[in-house]
Design a protein around this motif. Structure first.
Motif, PDB file in Angstrom:
ATOM      1  N   GLU A   1      91.507  67.359  59.679  1.00  0.00           N
ATOM      2  CA  GLU A   1      92.219  68.438  58.823  1.00  0.00           C
ATOM      3  C   GLU A   1      92.974  69.254  59.688  1.00  0.00           C
ATOM      4  O   GLU A   1      94.283  69.419  59.127  1.00  0.00           O
ATOM      5  N   ILE A   2      92.520  69.672  60.885  1.00  0.00           N
ATOM      6  CA  ILE A   2      93.446  70.413  61.833  1.00  0.00           C
ATOM      7  C   ILE A   2      94.623  69.682  62.113  1.00  0.00           C
ATOM      8  O   ILE A   2      95.638  70.214  61.752  1.00  0.00           O
TER       9      ILE A   2
ATOM     10  N   HIS B   1     100.607  69.441  61.403  1.00  0.00           N
ATOM     11  CA  HIS B   1     101.671  68.385  61.224  1.00  0.00           C
ATOM     12  C   HIS B   1     102.702  68.740  60.178  1.00  0.00           C
ATOM     13  O   HIS B   1     103.572  68.587  60.199  1.00  0.00           O
ATOM     14  N   VAL B   2     101.869  69.098  58.941  1.00  0.00           N
ATOM     15  CA  VAL B   2     102.808  69.085  57.740  1.00  0.00           C
ATOM     16  C   VAL B   2     103.745  70.338  57.691  1.00  0.00           C
ATOM     17  O   VAL B   2     103.424  71.345  58.328  1.00  0.00           O
TER      18      VAL B   2
ATOM     19  N   GLN C   1      90.116  60.681  52.989  1.00  0.00           N
ATOM     20  CA  GLN C   1      89.087  61.666  53.713  1.00  0.00           C
ATOM     21  C   GLN C   1      89.747  63.031  53.579  1.00  0.00           C
ATOM     22  O   GLN C   1      89.348  63.981  53.001  1.00  0.00           O
ATOM     23  N   VAL C   2      90.845  62.833  54.519  1.00  0.00           N
ATOM     24  CA  VAL C   2      91.519  64.230  54.842  1.00  0.00           C
ATOM     25  C   VAL C   2      91.912  64.853  53.593  1.00  0.00           C
ATOM     26  O   VAL C   2      91.917  66.091  53.214  1.00  0.00           O
ATOM     27  N   PHE C   3      92.465  64.294  52.755  1.00  0.00           N
ATOM     28  CA  PHE C   3      93.380  64.509  51.296  1.00  0.00           C
ATOM     29  C   PHE C   3      92.187  65.243  50.502  1.00  0.00           C
ATOM     30  O   PHE C   3      92.356  66.097  49.898  1.00  0.00           O
ATOM     31  N   SER C   4      91.111  64.472  50.402  1.00  0.00           N
ATOM     32  CA  SER C   4      89.854  64.887  49.540  1.00  0.00           C
ATOM     33  C   SER C   4      89.319  66.142  50.251  1.00  0.00           C
ATOM     34  O   SER C   4      89.261  67.131  49.446  1.00  0.00           O
ATOM     35  N   TRP C   5      88.998  66.204  51.386  1.00  0.00           N
ATOM     36  CA  TRP C   5      88.688  67.775  51.800  1.00  0.00           C
ATOM     37  C   TRP C   5      89.641  68.691  51.769  1.00  0.00           C
ATOM     38  O   TRP C   5      89.177  69.978  51.319  1.00  0.00           O
ATOM     39  N   LEU C   6      90.913  68.433  52.219  1.00  0.00           N
ATOM     40  CA  LEU C   6      91.795  69.600  52.066  1.00  0.00           C
ATOM     41  C   LEU C   6      92.236  69.901  50.613  1.00  0.00           C
ATOM     42  O   LEU C   6      92.475  71.071  50.498  1.00  0.00           O
ATOM     43  N   SER C   7      92.293  69.064  49.653  1.00  0.00           N
ATOM     44  CA  SER C   7      92.375  69.437  48.630  1.00  0.00           C
ATOM     45  C   SER C   7      91.199  70.451  47.818  1.00  0.00           C
ATOM     46  O   SER C   7      91.331  71.384  47.200  1.00  0.00           O
ATOM     47  N   MET C   8      89.933  69.999  48.203  1.00  0.00           N
ATOM     48  CA  MET C   8      88.823  70.542  47.936  1.00  0.00           C
ATOM     49  C   MET C   8      88.833  72.132  48.376  1.00  0.00           C
ATOM     50  O   MET C   8      88.446  72.966  47.456  1.00  0.00           O
ATOM     51  N   LYS C   9      89.296  72.179  49.439  1.00  0.00           N
ATOM     52  CA  LYS C   9      89.602  73.793  50.202  1.00  0.00           C
ATOM     53  C   LYS C   9      90.786  74.496  49.898  1.00  0.00           C
ATOM     54  O   LYS C   9      91.034  75.452  50.037  1.00  0.00           O
ATOM     55  N   GLU C  10      91.556  73.518  48.791  1.00  0.00           N
ATOM     56  CA  GLU C  10      92.712  74.170  48.255  1.00  0.00           C
ATOM     57  C   GLU C  10      93.776  74.687  49.298  1.00  0.00           C
ATOM     58  O   GLU C  10      94.366  75.610  49.275  1.00  0.00           O
ATOM     59  N   LEU C  11      93.776  73.919  50.398  1.00  0.00           N
ATOM     60  CA  LEU C  11      94.853  73.967  51.406  1.00  0.00           C
ATOM     61  C   LEU C  11      95.948  73.120  51.152  1.00  0.00           C
ATOM     62  O   LEU C  11      97.140  73.119  51.384  1.00  0.00           O
ATOM     63  N   LEU C  12      95.635  72.008  50.480  1.00  0.00           N
ATOM     64  CA  LEU C  12      96.634  71.029  50.051  1.00  0.00           C
ATOM     65  C   LEU C  12      96.560  70.925  48.407  1.00  0.00           C
ATOM     66  O   LEU C  12      95.477  71.140  47.815  1.00  0.00           O
TER      67      LEU C  12
ATOM     68  N   LYS D   1      97.336  77.239  58.671  1.00  0.00           N
ATOM     69  CA  LYS D   1      98.133  76.645  59.518  1.00  0.00           C
ATOM     70  C   LYS D   1      98.493  77.707  60.521  1.00  0.00           C
ATOM     71  O   LYS D   1      98.507  77.442  61.704  1.00  0.00           O
ATOM     72  N   LYS D   2      98.929  78.805  60.000  1.00  0.00           N
ATOM     73  CA  LYS D   2      99.530  79.707  60.815  1.00  0.00           C
ATOM     74  C   LYS D   2      98.545  80.225  61.855  1.00  0.00           C
ATOM     75  O   LYS D   2      98.486  80.572  63.076  1.00  0.00           O
ATOM     76  N   ALA D   3      97.492  80.405  61.326  1.00  0.00           N
ATOM     77  CA  ALA D   3      95.972  80.964  62.025  1.00  0.00           C
ATOM     78  C   ALA D   3      95.774  80.048  62.948  1.00  0.00           C
ATOM     79  O   ALA D   3      95.370  80.384  64.330  1.00  0.00           O
ATOM     80  N   LEU D   4      95.896  78.793  62.788  1.00  0.00           N
ATOM     81  CA  LEU D   4      95.723  77.902  63.629  1.00  0.00           C
ATOM     82  C   LEU D   4      96.627  77.866  64.993  1.00  0.00           C
ATOM     83  O   LEU D   4      95.938  77.627  66.210  1.00  0.00           O
TER      84      LEU D   4
END
Lengths: 516, 565
Positions: free
Chosen positions: A15-16, A21-22, A46-57, A208-211
């Motif tokens: 995810e990171i 990258h995006v 997997q990564v799409f599913s995780w990130l959309s669940m967390k509402e980051l994508l 992303k910025k925080a990262l």
């Protein structure tokens, strides 16, 4: 900002990487990740599913793509030729053949040859004469042949071909082939896949910025291994933060049974109060179970429906003297006890009858024979009753009983003993004594307590053994006899309602059980 | 323990006092009784009586009699009974007993009660005390059965005879046609219930009057003609038959006292026997056979832990409804005619305790020093259990009784290797286990959904047959444990046995064994000091199939008593 911090801790290295990258406003899909970050399809999903669940994508658009994949049968036809090709090749050689002969020659089912001929004759390539022989009518009408081969070549080469990459003719052919039949008996199968395009959300941007600010790269060390320690690479790379609230895996452990633990604690408590434990056989005689306790042999509680008799052998060989004689005389005429006795003829055969002990007091009677004076004894022992088993009755269960011997014990020390049990064993402050009745004690007392959780209930019964019990067994000091009913406290301590659950056989239930 | 239903109004009438339920609960202690239930609508109290030697308390009247005196009321005065010294007049009220009854149902006692018309509440109470006296105290009518009749219809003397079951006929209560005695035993509900008392005899007890009118077939059923007492009747004849003279005469006195307290006049009846009885061949009942009993005040004080004077003690004994005399240190108690539970002077000591009130005795701690400790077996068992838990096992605890199917059939064991119960209540509890392994497998059989691996054990008792033992069996302390998983095998269980023995500081050896419970070649007998002390191995799939277990199981069983030495 705290939300962002928390989210960062839950991020997987994949995810990171994606987040870093995006770019804002840019479309993202599986192909891009595969190309640019060398993810495989599984990782993308997997990564799409995780990130959309967390509402980051967020999902931007979604469309369905149809593609075709070659089957085993398709691969076979690719190598050996399609039935169409094989019939045409055969006819080029043999010129004319009946359908059954063609089928035999090609080792294909009659009906498959028939249907293949049907398809080719419809296009005008083959025809049948009056003798029912088939022949090549027009070799140039080979469109179906060519299309099939083209499709097979393409499928063989690419394994999976999107619908959009096929010519309209091949599209039609592929659709008709894979739709008509199940995948097993067709050269290709149709697959539908959703294709989704994602875009970074505002929250995603913040993360992303925080990262970036924190310098998290997704390359941090996950599991700290011996190799990592040895190589010293932890000095260069940081550690990935874990989500400490992830539910841990279940541990299966070795454990005491909570009911046994309860009984252990009870025994420990009684030892601490100066009591010595006694024990004895589960099979007993009528003599020790009842006669020695001065319960007359005609007593209503000594019916066949109150104790379990042993089938074989039915009787003990002997009952120890002088106890047998002294007890029998006590029953008949009181012996030297000062009692008038029960005034009946004592049955010396019946007294040898073997039973499963029905009360813990048996062991108190037996303990008298070798008891120290002063002495305090107890037992937490299994007893057996002729009872219908239900939520409050068991066929075998524990009784807690004991005796106190001493020159100076009396009713007041008996009450003192009960008070001690009420306070020490049951944790009760309010205690009440009422007259009771037991065939082997006089006077007899019941102790009622106000349990902190259960309210008022009868904790136990006690009394001073009758001289008809003690003297025939060789004891000439007063003996306090007591019994405690601990089942209700055990059930409460284990959070149970049904007494049968104390002896639960279901492993999962026992594993989960706790004692408060 | 008997439970009676007390009609509250009737109870208060005889008590001469009204008590609320809290007061009642306290007072009931003087009768070793507990208030079980209150039915406010019909004014019925359910009371449990704990003293099985006090049948006189098992009726509204009897209970009221005891509590009335306790609360300071005047004790009932009974003068209707004869004593060995003084006989009462009986006029023509005589019963002749037939020689043939001597070995069937030898004794009978009777009296006549005449008084006010019986009302419904009293009738219900009389029937209840009859049931309790005969059912509980009389061991389901075996030692006492009682019948009540309308006395106007009787012509004396009455004959208690041994009658032929086939030729003797009458119409019993509850049926409309004439039956012989045998038919009554098979047709009448009471006949079926109590047939067990008489059916082994050639002749049955039978009661008729001088005209030949049938009173009853004791202990089974009264005749419909004179054996039906109803509300409004005021003259009744009461008889009791039985097998123990003292029990019977006491029961007759209890019944007579209840009638007397209800305002009836009791007229005695003479019974003439053709054989000797413990009370002679002619007895006029109700009869006072009780003997005075003496208590030394020192003895009483020793048991009570008090320093009461004889006069004080006497006061408390009297409060319980007893008559006493005091001479120096000695108290002599004359039991009431309705009681026969003074067997030993200690029985008087309890009367003092109750008369004075238990709350007046201060609990004190005994001062003797004693040392507490567990049995050696329990100490050893605890050590073993700690090791098993350290090895990752979940401790279990099971019932010791089980079924033949579980212990023998499913385990392929030999039939007579296990102690069997002669009178099981159900087939689920018909044997005492001789191994814990069936219990462990029973757990497996119902725990297929529990996360694997399964490691379970129990340290508990088993009973082995042992011919040379006095009891023909021996109770032993065993440890059994079971390991079940997808690939549980001999090595797993062997490793655990090895660890157990290591930490117990014991050595052991193994030997091949043939045991139908295990796979051949994958089981062993465990030897300790050249003695076989246990077994271990892979449970045979035959056995697993019998239990419906779908996962491999390995198990071991060790005799703890043997390796403790």
């Amino acid at each position: 900002m705290e939300a962002v911090e928390t989210i960062i801790k839950t991020l997987h290295p994949l995810e990171i990487k994606v987040l870093l990258h995006v770019e804002t406003g840019k479309k993202l899909n599986a192909e891009i990740l595969m190309q640019e970050l060398s993810f495989n399809l599984g990782q993308c999903n997997q990564v799409f599913s995780w990130l959309s669940m967390k509402e980051l994508l967020a999902e931007l658009e979604r469309f369905t793509i149809i593609s075709y994949e070659i089957t085993e049968m398709g691969e076979e036809y690719y190598k050996q030729g399609t039935p169409e090709e094989r019939i045409v090749t055969l006819l080029e050689k043999e010129k004319k053949l009946t359908l059954p002969d063609a089928a035999k020659y090609l080792n294909i089912d009659n009906k498959d040859v028939g249907s293949t001929f049907g398809l080719l004759s419809k296009e005008g390539m083959l025809a049948m004469n009056e003798d029912k022989a088939i022949y090549i009518a027009d070799k140039t009408k080979d469109q179906r042949l060519k299309h099939l081969r083209a499709l097979l070549d393409l499928l063989h080469e690419k394994k999976s071909v999107p619908d959009t990459e096929l010519t309209p003719a091949l599209q039609k052919l592929a659709a008709s082939l894979s739709k008509k039949r199940g995948s097993g008996s067709s050269i290709c199968k149709q697959l539908e896949r959703d294709k989704v395009v994602y875009i970074l959300t505002t929250q995603g941007e913040a993360v992303k910025k925080a990262l970036q600010t924190k310098g998290v790269t997704g390359q941090e060390i996950g599991v700290l291994t011996a190799e990592v320690l040895k190589s010293g690479e932890w000095k260069q790379r940081g550690f990935r933060s874990y989500n400490i609230n992830t539910p841990p895996v279940r541990v299966l452990l070795g454990r005491k049974n909570p009911y046994v633990e309860f009984l252990d604690k009870l025994k420990d408590k009684l030892i601490s109060l100066g009591f010595e434990e006694y024990d004895g056989p589960l099979v007993e005689t009528e003599f020790w179970n009842c006669d020695a306790l001065f319960m007359p042999q005609f007593h209503s509680a000594r019916d066949i429906h109150d104790v379990y008799y042993i089938k074989q052998p039915q009787y003990a060989k002997t009952i120890a003297e002088p106890y047998l004689s002294q007890v029998s005389h006590a029953h008949e005429n009181g012996w030297q006890t000062g009692s008038r006795g029960w005034g009946y003829s004592f049955d010396k055969q019946f007294t040898k009858k073997l039973i499963l002990r029905s009360q813990g007091t048996v062991l108190s009677a037996k303990a008298l024979v070798n008891a120290k004076i002063p002495g305090k004894y107890f037992g937490v022992v299994r007893c057996f009753r002729y009872d219908k088993v239900d939520a409050t009755h068991l066929a075998d269960f524990y009784q807690t009983e004991g005796i106190v011997l001493g020159k100076n014990v009396n009713l007041k020390t008996l009450l003192g003993l009960l008070k001690m049990f009420a306070e020490q064993v049951a944790g009760a402050k309010d205690v009440k004594y009422v007259p009771g009745y037991f065939p082997f004690t006089e006077p007899s007392v019941e102790v009622h307590i106000k349990h902190p959780e259960l309210g008022w209930f009868e904790l136990g019964g006690a009394g001073i053994f009758r001289p008809e019990v003690t003297l025939p067994l060789g004891i000439d000091v007063p003996v306090l006899a007591w019994g405690l009913g601990i089942d209700r406290m055990a059930l409460m301590s284990l959070g149970l309602k049904d007494i049968r659950d104390l002896f639960q056989a279901d492993i999962e239930q026992v594993r989960l059980r706790r004692r408060s | 323990m008997p439970k009676i239903e007390v009609h509250e109004k009737l109870f208060h009438k005889f008590l001469g006092k009204k008590l609320n339920h809290t007061e009642l609960i306290d007072v009931l202690e003087a009768a070793k009784a507990e208030l079980d239930e209150v039915n406010k609508e019909d004014g019925i109290l359910k009371i449990e009586l704990n003293d099985t030697n006090r049948p006189d308390l098992w009726s509204t009247l009897g209970l009221a009699r005891q509590l009335k005196v306790y609360l300071g009321g005047k004790p009932s005065q009974f003068d209707f009974y004869s004593t060995p010294e003084a006989q009462k007049e009986v006029d023509d009220r005589v019963i002749f007993v037939d020689m043939g009854l001597q070995h069937i149902r030898p004794f009978i006692a009777a009296f006549v009660a005449e008084g006010p018309a019986i009302d419904e509440a009293l009738l219900i109470d009389l029937i209840q005390s009859q049931e309790k006296l005969c059912g509980n105290y009389g061991s389901k009518r075996k030692t006492i059965a009682m019948g009540i009749y309308r006395s106007e219809k009787l012509e004396y003397p009455i004959h208690y005879i041994a009658a032929d079951p086939l030729s003797t006929k009458f119409i019993p209560l509850g049926l409309e046609k004439e039956c012989n005695l045998n038919e009554i035993l098979t047709l009448h509900p009471k006949g079926m219930e109590y047939a067990y008392i008489v059916k082994e005899y050639k002749k049955y007890p039978f009661l008729k009057d001088n005209k030949g009118d049938v009173l009853s077939f004791p202990p089974i059923i009264n005749s419909a003609k004179i054996g039906a007492v109803e509300v409004g009747d005021s003259k009744v004849f009461v008889e009791l038959t039985g097998t123990d003279m003292y029990t019977l005469v006491l029961a007759a006195s209890i019944a007579a006292c209840d009638f007397a307290d209800a305002g009836f006049k009791i007229k005695p009846v003479k019974v003439c026997y053709p054989y000797e009885t413990p009370l002679g061949s002619e007895i006029i009942t109700p009869f006072y056979f009780q003997k005075p009993i003496m208590l030394d005040i020192q003895e009483a004080n020793k048991l009570l832990g008090e320093t009461l004077s004889p006069a004080e003690a006497a006061k408390y004994i009297e409060k319980m409804g007893n008559k006493v005399t005091v001479e120096k240190e000695k108290i002599t108690l004359f039991p009431p005619v309705y009681r026969n539970d003074f067997m030993h002077p200690v029985d008087i000591v309890e009367e003092i305790m109750m008369g004075r009130g238990i709350a007046s005795f201060t609990p004190v701690m005994a001062e003797d020093f004693t040392m507490g400790r567990l049995t050696e077996e329990e100490e050893f068992s605890r050590k073993v259990r700690d090791i098993m838990i350290g090895l990752g096992f979940q401790e279990m605890i099971y019932n010791y009784l089980g079924s033949k199917r579980d212990f023998i059939e499913k385990m392929k064991m030999v039939e007579d290797s296990i102690i069997e119960i002669a009178n099981p209540m159900t087939e689920s509890y018909e044997m005492v286990r001789n191994s814990i392994i069936p219990n462990l497998l029973a757990s497996e059989a119902i725990s297929g959904n529990a996360v694997y691996p399964h490691l379970i054990f129990e340290a508990g008792k088993v009973v082995l047959k042992a011919k040379d033992e006095n009891y023909g069996s021996k109770t032993k302390n065993y440890l059994s444990f079971l390991f079940s998983d997808r690939e549980a095998d001999f090595n797993d269980i062997s490793a655990k046995v090895s660890a157990l023995f290591y930490y117990l500081c014991k050595d052991y050896t193994l030997q091949d064994v043939d045991d139908p419970r295990f796979i051949k070649g994958r089981c062993a007998t465990v030897f300790y000091r050249d003695k076989s002390v246990g077994v271990m191995g892979e449970v045979h799939p035959d056995i697993l199939e019998n239990w419906g277990i779908g996962m491999p199981c390995t198990t071991a069983e060790i005799d703890l008593d043997q390796i403790m030495k």
